[in-house]
Design an enzyme around this catalytic site. Structure first.
Site, PDB file in Angstrom:
ATOM      1  N   ASN A 400      85.002  31.878  56.025  1.00 42.10           N
ATOM      2  CA  ASN A 400      85.413  32.139  54.644  1.00 42.10           C
ATOM      3  C   ASN A 400      86.690  31.380  54.312  1.00 42.10           C
ATOM      4  O   ASN A 400      86.673  30.402  53.579  1.00 42.10           O
ATOM      5  CB  ASN A 400      85.602  33.645  54.432  1.00 42.10           C
ATOM      6  CG  ASN A 400      85.806  34.008  52.975  1.00 42.10           C
ATOM      7  OD1 ASN A 400      86.324  33.237  52.185  1.00 42.10           O
ATOM      8  ND2 ASN A 400      85.403  35.207  52.604  1.00 42.10           N
ATOM      9  N   ASP A 401      87.788  31.813  54.851  1.00 38.85           N
ATOM     10  CA  ASP A 401      89.084  31.271  54.462  1.00 38.85           C
ATOM     11  C   ASP A 401      89.230  29.786  54.782  1.00 38.85           C
ATOM     12  O   ASP A 401      89.884  29.054  54.043  1.00 38.85           O
ATOM     13  CB  ASP A 401      90.203  32.068  55.130  1.00 38.85           C
ATOM     14  CG  ASP A 401      90.081  33.556  54.824  1.00 38.85           C
ATOM     15  OD1 ASP A 401      89.832  33.888  53.658  1.00 38.85           O
ATOM     16  OD2 ASP A 401      90.218  34.368  55.754  1.00 38.85           O
ATOM     17  N   VAL A 402      88.608  29.323  55.876  1.00 41.71           N
ATOM     18  CA  VAL A 402      88.766  27.919  56.274  1.00 41.71           C
ATOM     19  C   VAL A 402      87.903  26.988  55.432  1.00 41.71           C
ATOM     20  O   VAL A 402      87.972  25.762  55.588  1.00 41.71           O
ATOM     21  CB  VAL A 402      88.434  27.729  57.771  1.00 41.71           C
ATOM     22  CG1 VAL A 402      89.392  28.532  58.629  1.00 41.71           C
ATOM     23  CG2 VAL A 402      86.989  28.102  58.072  1.00 41.71           C
TER      24      VAL A 402
END
Length: 474
Positions: A400-402
């Site tokens: 998600n965040d990456v």
């Protein structure tokens, strides 16, 4: 016998260094690990020889047995998904051990006044430094373990994160108390019974500081925190080795401290954040960060395993982006099977690895290697980012965040400036998620509502298996 012990210590730390050099590549990593482990065995044998004329070797042998009984079972049974927690716990045990050694040496020397055959300044300074840093590492590692194991209530964790400023003030006070006590003990310890209370006060103050340092740090920063705590444990072990005049501890501690510091710095750069910013201004409170993982106001397009299989089967290149969701679902073997089918159809398959994907450095690499994915197929962020714009399909599995383009586009985002995988530049993106919950940083991801993105909801292992079955039918 003194020369034999010295020679064994030299052999031990030489094996540490040689073993560490083997960890630079997947083909030599296992061998390097074994070599370093044998080096540690040699160091233990040297210690037993050194204390052969006393009763201490009995206690050391008993400690070895207890350590084996407590350490081997979890190391064998822990799944790769929980490996970051195990690393944090084992690292904490190392720091705690160093703190106990410093405390024991203080008591054994009557408050640093009955030291024989050891230079007083290195002994006192090394012991006190080891006591502070070891205690910080132990208690901080326990908090990291609790966060990763999700033992902390999410609402309570959010309170810690939102009150980071208050913890900063408390940590400054605790640091001053710890340093003040260390200076007072080092300069004025006189064997008075109260000196034992002083060293206990130092250990408690440093321990509370370890708790307060890690408690307000968000989950998204936890990989860097683990690396930093590992470096601190190494430095504390080196300090203890300096106090005890033990060459093996000095060298091994400095190796761990130096390598951990370098790794921490590299990971911080990969997140475009400084280490002080992570310690004093963290973001993200874990998976409970919010109910919606997509950017507000966007439209999410769901897809099916059949449609996903068709897209990938007729692609020239497919990039797989693994994340913690892949680890939780243990989907690495299913992904490898899917990739084999695609390659049989003439599709080139690559794997994009972000430096902080997962919960610890190298987490995704080890998971994929476990499924016999060729190491050459695993591409680091800098090597793969140029490939996305000419990639037909990118399949994101639990990351998600990456992959969040807000890091490039939204200056108000907590991750703005963080280097990410340029997944949004692909012609088509398929995201596998259980739900639309936010990632570990607890922020929305506009990738999920992008025009070229479709969502495949469900357990990663089951959905990849479903895609594989559809590929077989094509």
């Amino acid at each position: 016998m003194g020369y034999l012990v010295t020679i064994l210590y030299i052999v031990a730390f030489s094996m540490f260094i040689y073993g560490l050099s083997g960890l630079t590549g997947p083909k030599t990593a296992v061998r390097g690990n074994y070599i370093a482990a044998v080096g540690m065995l040699v160091a233990v044998v040297a210690v037993l020889i050194d204390v052969r004329e006393t009763d201490n070797w009995i206690l050391i042998a008993a400690g070895l047995i207890v350590g084996v009984v407590l350490g081997v079972p979890p190391a064998l049974r822990t799944k790769m998904t929980a490996m970051p927690q195990l690393v944090a716990l084992f690292n904490g045990v190392g720091g705690g051990t160093v703190a106990l050694i410093a405390w024991a040496e203080f008591l054994n020397s009557d408050g640093f006044t009955a030291v024989e055959a050891v230079p007083s300044a290195p002994f006192i300074i090394g012991s006190l430094f080891a006591a502070i840093i070891g205690s910080v590492s132990f208690w901080g590692s326990l908090v990291a373990f609790a966060k990763l194991q999700e033992l902390l209530n999410k609402n309570v964790e959010k309170v810690f994160v939102s009150n980071a400023k208050a913890f900063q003030v408390a940590n400054m006070a605790l640091a001053l108390i710890s340093i003040g006590l260390a200076v007072y003990i080092g300069m004025g310890a006189d064997g008075d019974p109260q000196s034992s209370l002083l060293i206990l006060g130092l250990l408690v103050a440093a321990g509370v500081m370890g708790l307060f340092v890690v408690l307000p740090i968000g989950g998204a920063d936890m990989p860097v925190v683990i690396s930093l705590l590992n470096a601190l444990t190494g430095l504390s072990a080196a300090a203890a080795g300096l106090a005890l005049n033990n060459q093996a501890m000095i060298v091994a501690g400095m190796i761990v401290g130096a390598s951990g510091t370098i790794l921490t710095n590299l990971m911080a750069k990969a997140m475009n954040r400084s280490i002080p910013a992570i310690i004093f201004g963290s973001f993200g409170g874990g998976d409970a960060g919010g109910a919606g993982g997509a950017a507000s106001g966007g439209t999410v397009k769901a897809t099916s395993a059949s449609d996903a299989a068709i897209q990938m089967a007729y692609a020239n290149q497919v990039i797989v982006v693994p994340g913690y969701g892949l680890a939780v679902a243990q989907a690495q073997h299913a992904v490898k099977e899917m990739a084999n089918l695609l390659e049989e159809k003439g599709v080139e398959v690559k794997y994009a690895i972000h430096p902080v994907a997962g919960r610890m450095p190298g987490h995704m690499n080890v998971l994929l290697a476990e499924a016999d994915v060729e190491y050459d197929s695993m591409k680091e962020m800098d090597d793969i980012n140029g490939e996305f714009s000419r990639t037909d399909v990118t399949i994101v599995i639990g990351a998600n965040d990456v992959t969040n383009p807000a890091a490039r586009q939204d200056s108000s985002s907590p991750i703005y400036g963080m280097p990410i995988l340029n997944v949004d530049q692909s012609k088509s993106v398929i995201v596998l998620k259980r739900s639309m919950s936010s990632g570990y940083a607890g922020i929305d991801n506009p990738l999920f509502t992008a025009d070229q993105t479709s969502m495949l909801f469900g357990d990663a292992k089951k959905m990849v298996g479903a895609v594989t079955e559809e590929l077989k039918a094509l």
